[in-house]
Design a protein around this motif. Structure first.
Motif, PDB file in Angstrom:
ATOM      1  N   LEU A   4       0.807  -1.218   0.000  1.00 49.50           N
ATOM      2  CA  LEU A   4       0.000   0.000   0.000  1.00 49.50           C
ATOM      3  C   LEU A   4       0.842   1.270   0.000  1.00 49.50           C
ATOM      4  O   LEU A   4       0.287   2.364   0.018  1.00 49.50           O
ATOM      5  CB  LEU A   4      -0.911   0.025   1.244  1.00 49.50           C
ATOM      6  N   ASN A 115       1.610   1.470   9.632  1.00 48.61           N
ATOM      7  CA  ASN A 115       0.881   0.292   9.167  1.00 48.61           C
ATOM      8  C   ASN A 115       0.983   0.129   7.652  1.00 48.61           C
ATOM      9  O   ASN A 115       1.022  -0.995   7.134  1.00 48.61           O
ATOM     10  CB  ASN A 115      -0.591   0.385   9.581  1.00 48.61           C
ATOM     11  N   ILE A 116       1.016   1.245   6.940  1.00 51.15           N
ATOM     12  CA  ILE A 116       1.080   1.180   5.479  1.00 51.15           C
ATOM     13  C   ILE A 116       2.468   0.758   5.004  1.00 51.15           C
ATOM     14  O   ILE A 116       2.625  -0.162   4.208  1.00 51.15           O
ATOM     15  CB  ILE A 116       0.678   2.537   4.868  1.00 51.15           C
ATOM     16  N   ASP A 121      -1.749  -5.342   7.193  1.00 50.27           N
ATOM     17  CA  ASP A 121      -3.078  -5.311   6.578  1.00 50.27           C
ATOM     18  C   ASP A 121      -4.130  -4.994   7.653  1.00 50.27           C
ATOM     19  O   ASP A 121      -4.835  -5.880   8.135  1.00 50.27           O
ATOM     20  CB  ASP A 121      -3.367  -6.653   5.910  1.00 50.27           C
ATOM     21  N   LYS A 122      -4.184  -3.723   8.041  1.00 53.59           N
ATOM     22  CA  LYS A 122      -5.143  -3.276   9.047  1.00 53.59           C
ATOM     23  C   LYS A 122      -5.913  -2.088   8.475  1.00 53.59           C
ATOM     24  O   LYS A 122      -5.608  -0.933   8.762  1.00 53.59           O
ATOM     25  CB  LYS A 122      -4.440  -2.895  10.342  1.00 53.59           C
ATOM     26  N   LYS A 123      -6.883  -2.393   7.645  1.00 52.13           N
ATOM     27  CA  LYS A 123      -7.604  -1.343   6.937  1.00 52.13           C
ATOM     28  C   LYS A 123      -8.296  -0.395   7.901  1.00 52.13           C
ATOM     29  O   LYS A 123      -8.195   0.834   7.771  1.00 52.13           O
ATOM     30  CB  LYS A 123      -8.633  -1.971   5.990  1.00 52.13           C
ATOM     31  N   ILE A 126      -5.832   1.880   9.750  1.00 45.95           N
ATOM     32  CA  ILE A 126      -5.249   2.917   8.897  1.00 45.95           C
ATOM     33  C   ILE A 126      -6.247   4.052   8.665  1.00 45.95           C
ATOM     34  O   ILE A 126      -5.911   5.234   8.796  1.00 45.95           O
ATOM     35  CB  ILE A 126      -4.796   2.310   7.561  1.00 45.95           C
ATOM     36  N   LEU A 127      -7.472   3.695   8.323  1.00 48.39           N
ATOM     37  CA  LEU A 127      -8.484   4.719   8.047  1.00 48.39           C
ATOM     38  C   LEU A 127      -8.805   5.538   9.299  1.00 48.39           C
ATOM     39  O   LEU A 127      -8.951   6.764   9.237  1.00 48.39           O
ATOM     40  CB  LEU A 127      -9.752   4.057   7.500  1.00 48.39           C
ATOM     41  N   GLN A 203      -8.121   7.489   0.436  1.00 50.72           N
ATOM     42  CA  GLN A 203      -9.049   6.414   0.092  1.00 50.72           C
ATOM     43  C   GLN A 203      -8.292   5.098   0.030  1.00 50.72           C
ATOM     44  O   GLN A 203      -7.285   4.974  -0.680  1.00 50.72           O
ATOM     45  CB  GLN A 203      -9.731   6.693  -1.250  1.00 50.72           C
ATOM     46  N   PHE A 204      -8.797   4.133   0.749  1.00 46.53           N
ATOM     47  CA  PHE A 204      -8.198   2.800   0.738  1.00 46.53           C
ATOM     48  C   PHE A 204      -8.509   2.139  -0.605  1.00 46.53           C
ATOM     49  O   PHE A 204      -9.629   2.247  -1.098  1.00 46.53           O
ATOM     50  CB  PHE A 204      -8.771   1.967   1.883  1.00 46.53           C
TER      51      PHE A 204
END
Length: 259
Positions: A4, A115-116, A121-123, A126-127, A203-204
């Protein structure tokens, strides 16, 4: 693992922009050059100018000096002092709040970028980190802009301050100007507003590819393993081992065999 890092280049730049804005906000809080007064009486204020900050009032003098500042004489303004103008009292409170909010905002966005760039992988994390950091950066800018605008308005209207006699500063200047502290604070607020907007607009990616693809195209007959294992030719060869599959007899070999 999901890659990402390529989606967060603007956020990486915004992190540095917000961090610089937060540092400048902290610097602005300690600057004394918020309002610059020009006075007529230079018998004590030999420089003819007084710098009014939100914590101190200072001027150069060869008569009155502060031990730690030599030729500069300074007096502190406290929130509890009766002569402290309300716009300076508001600035003392809100600038401290802005310093704390800016620190929390920087910590939040750093956690999201960690995290990125580490491929975690912690959507949701992150958001949430980016959204919280963006909101905190905007709140930091608002808390900083309110006292800056109030003191800017006081300079424009040439408002006076009833300093006590121990300050040796007249209550009204001949004229006053906007100091460098207000300019630095406004620039810092603009940086943090820009940074907050960038983090809020992240935006993810909707589609992520977890598979590793081959670097060369597969042959049509190899694409179906069932076909490769159960082809008619292989079935015939499995029943009759003496039958040659897919080739021609070597006549020379046969003649030597029967000789």
């Amino acid at each position: 693992m999901v890659y990402l890092a390529h989606t967060a280049h603007p956020q990486y730049a915004a992190m540095w922009l917000g961090a610089v804005g937060w540092i400048l906000t902290v610097v602005t809080t300690g600057l004394v050059e918020w309002r610059v007064w020009v006075v007529a009486d230079v018998s004590v204020i030999t420089s003819g100018m007084v710098w009014v900050g939100i914590w101190r009032v200072c001027f150069f003098s060869h008569i009155l000096v502060s031990p730690e500042l030599r030729v500069m004489f300074c007096q502190k303004m406290r929130l509890s002092d009766a002569f402290t103008p309300w716009e300076i009292a508001v600035a003392q409170v809100l600038m401290m709040v802005a310093a704390v909010l800016g620190l929390l905002a920087s910590a939040s966005v750093i956690y999201g970028l960690r995290n990125i760039f580490f491929g975690l992988d912690k959507k949701i994390h992150i958001l949430v980190a980016f959204s919280l950091g963006g909101v905190l950066y905007l709140l930091t800018a608002v808390c900083s802009l309110i006292p800056l605008c109030l003191n800017f308005n006081s300079v424009v209207q040439n408002q006076t301050i009833a300093f006590p006699d121990i300050f040796h500063v007249p209550p009204a200047p001949v004229e006053q100007h906007v100091g460098g502290g207000i300019a630095v604070g406004i620039s810092a607020s603009i940086m943090m507003v820009t940074s907050g907007i960038v983090f809020l607009t992240y935006q993810f990616p909707l589609k992520m590819d977890y598979q590793i693809q081959s670097s060369w195209p597969a042959k049509p007959q190899d694409s179906n393993p069932v076909f490769a294992l159960s082809s008619p030719l292989s079935l015939v060869c499995s029943k009759d081992r003496n039958k040659v599959c897919g080739g021609k007899d070597n006549l020379a070999f046969e003649s030597q065999k029967h000789a």
